[in-house]
Design a protein around this motif. Structure first.
Motif, PDB file in Angstrom:
ATOM      1  N   PHE A   1       0.820  -1.211   0.000  1.00 51.36           N
ATOM      2  CA  PHE A   1       0.000   0.000   0.000  1.00 51.36           C
ATOM      3  C   PHE A   1       0.855   1.264   0.000  1.00 51.36           C
ATOM      4  N   ALA A   2       2.028   1.216   0.622  1.00 49.43           N
ATOM      5  CA  ALA A   2       2.917   2.383   0.607  1.00 49.43           C
ATOM      6  C   ALA A   2       3.436   2.666  -0.799  1.00 49.43           C
ATOM      7  N   ALA A   3       3.467   1.651  -1.638  1.00 45.25           N
ATOM      8  CA  ALA A   3       3.948   1.814  -3.010  1.00 45.25           C
ATOM      9  C   ALA A   3       2.867   2.331  -3.954  1.00 45.25           C
ATOM     10  N   ILE A   4       1.628   2.322  -3.514  1.00 45.87           N
ATOM     11  CA  ILE A   4       0.506   2.719  -4.368  1.00 45.87           C
ATOM     12  C   ILE A   4       0.259   4.221  -4.224  1.00 45.87           C
ATOM     13  N   PRO A   5       0.268   4.949  -5.349  1.00 48.62           N
ATOM     14  CA  PRO A   5      -0.060   6.376  -5.254  1.00 48.62           C
ATOM     15  C   PRO A   5      -1.427   6.576  -4.603  1.00 48.62           C
ATOM     16  N   TRP A   6      -1.557   7.631  -3.866  1.00 46.83           N
ATOM     17  CA  TRP A   6      -2.725   8.046  -3.104  1.00 46.83           C
ATOM     18  C   TRP A   6      -2.805   7.365  -1.746  1.00 46.83           C
ATOM     19  N   PHE A   7      -2.292   6.168  -1.595  1.00 44.85           N
ATOM     20  CA  PHE A   7      -2.234   5.559  -0.262  1.00 44.85           C
ATOM     21  C   PHE A   7      -0.963   6.057   0.411  1.00 44.85           C
TER      22      PHE A   7
ATOM     23  N   VAL B   1       9.040   4.933  -6.201  1.00 44.26           N
ATOM     24  CA  VAL B   1       9.536   6.165  -6.815  1.00 44.26           C
ATOM     25  C   VAL B   1      10.711   5.849  -7.734  1.00 44.26           C
ATOM     26  N   TYR B   2      11.589   4.952  -7.297  1.00 50.33           N
ATOM     27  CA  TYR B   2      12.712   4.570  -8.154  1.00 50.33           C
ATOM     28  C   TYR B   2      12.224   3.849  -9.412  1.00 50.33           C
ATOM     29  N   ALA B   3      11.134   3.126  -9.306  1.00 47.13           N
ATOM     30  CA  ALA B   3      10.549   2.511 -10.504  1.00 47.13           C
ATOM     31  C   ALA B   3      10.080   3.601 -11.473  1.00 47.13           C
ATOM     32  N   VAL B   4       9.495   4.667 -10.941  1.00 46.05           N
ATOM     33  CA  VAL B   4       9.087   5.788 -11.785  1.00 46.05           C
ATOM     34  C   VAL B   4      10.313   6.398 -12.465  1.00 46.05           C
TER      35      VAL B   4
ATOM     36  N   GLY C   1       8.591   0.553   0.549  1.00 44.27           N
ATOM     37  CA  GLY C   1       7.557   0.474  -0.482  1.00 44.27           C
ATOM     38  C   GLY C   1       7.414   1.775  -1.249  1.00 44.27           C
ATOM     39  N   ASN C   2       7.399   2.901  -0.521  1.00 40.60           N
ATOM     40  CA  ASN C   2       7.230   4.197  -1.167  1.00 40.60           C
ATOM     41  C   ASN C   2       8.472   4.576  -1.967  1.00 40.60           C
ATOM     42  N   ALA C   3       9.654   4.392  -1.403  1.00 37.04           N
ATOM     43  CA  ALA C   3      10.894   4.774  -2.089  1.00 37.04           C
ATOM     44  C   ALA C   3      11.150   3.903  -3.317  1.00 37.04           C
TER      45      ALA C   3
END
Length: 174
Positions: free
Chosen positions: A37-43, A74-77, A69-71
């Motif tokens: 969920f931390a990797a999903i935008p908006w969550f 972002v690196y995938a982006v 998850g969030n970082a």
């Protein structure tokens, strides 16, 4: 909170089912959901950290998994920026009116504070994924964007974890 309210208004069934899944799951799977969920935008971390700590999960584990998850997303982006840029260009050609309001706020932050300001305010204004795209589109290098957004995610993770942990501890003591 505005992001959560918007998400619930747009997709109430999705938001309810995601929340139910998070609440009803236990054990190690719940920690895997924190990462996901931390990797999903908006969550992202603004929702995942308080919910995880509020559910009685280990605060350090929640913080570490939410940060990762969030970082990593972002690196995938950053890695797939060129493909994403092509997709956005095709999408803009199909849309009659692009989302000027959110792009305007982000551009105001960019004009006033640059990459550092956008990165540090991204979780509040645009979300880190969109901030990465905005920074790359504005001409910043991938390494600089990755560094600033990682620092921003780390800072917000610490702040949200401390606020959630001590806030819920205070409320439990009442």
């Amino acid at each position: 909170m505005v992001v959560l309210t918007t998400l619930i208004a747009i997709e109430p069934a999705f938001a309810r089912s995601a929340t139910d899944l998070f609440v009803e799951t236990g054990g190690p799977l719940r920690y895997a959901l924190v990462f996901l969920f931390a990797a999903i935008p908006w969550f992202e971390i603004f929702l995942v950290i308080p919910v995880g700590i509020g559910l009685g999960m280990n605060a350090v584990a929640v913080a570490a998994l939410a940060f990762l998850g969030n970082a990593l997303s972002v690196y995938a982006v950053l890695v797939f920026h060129d493909r994403t840029r092509s997709w956005l260009a095709r999408r803009r050609r199909r849309e009659a009116t692009p989302g000027i309001r959110s792009r305007g706020r982000a551009r105001d932050v960019w004009d006033r504070y640059g990459l550092a300001g956008l990165a540090l305010s991204a979780p509040l204004i645009t979300g880190v994924h969109l901030a990465a795209l905005i920074a790359l589109t504005a001409g910043s290098g991938k390494r600089a964007v990755g560094t600033w957004l990682t620092a921003s995610i780390a800072l917000w993770t610490v702040v949200l974890t401390a606020a959630s942990y001590y806030g819920f501890g205070f409320l439990a003591g009442l």
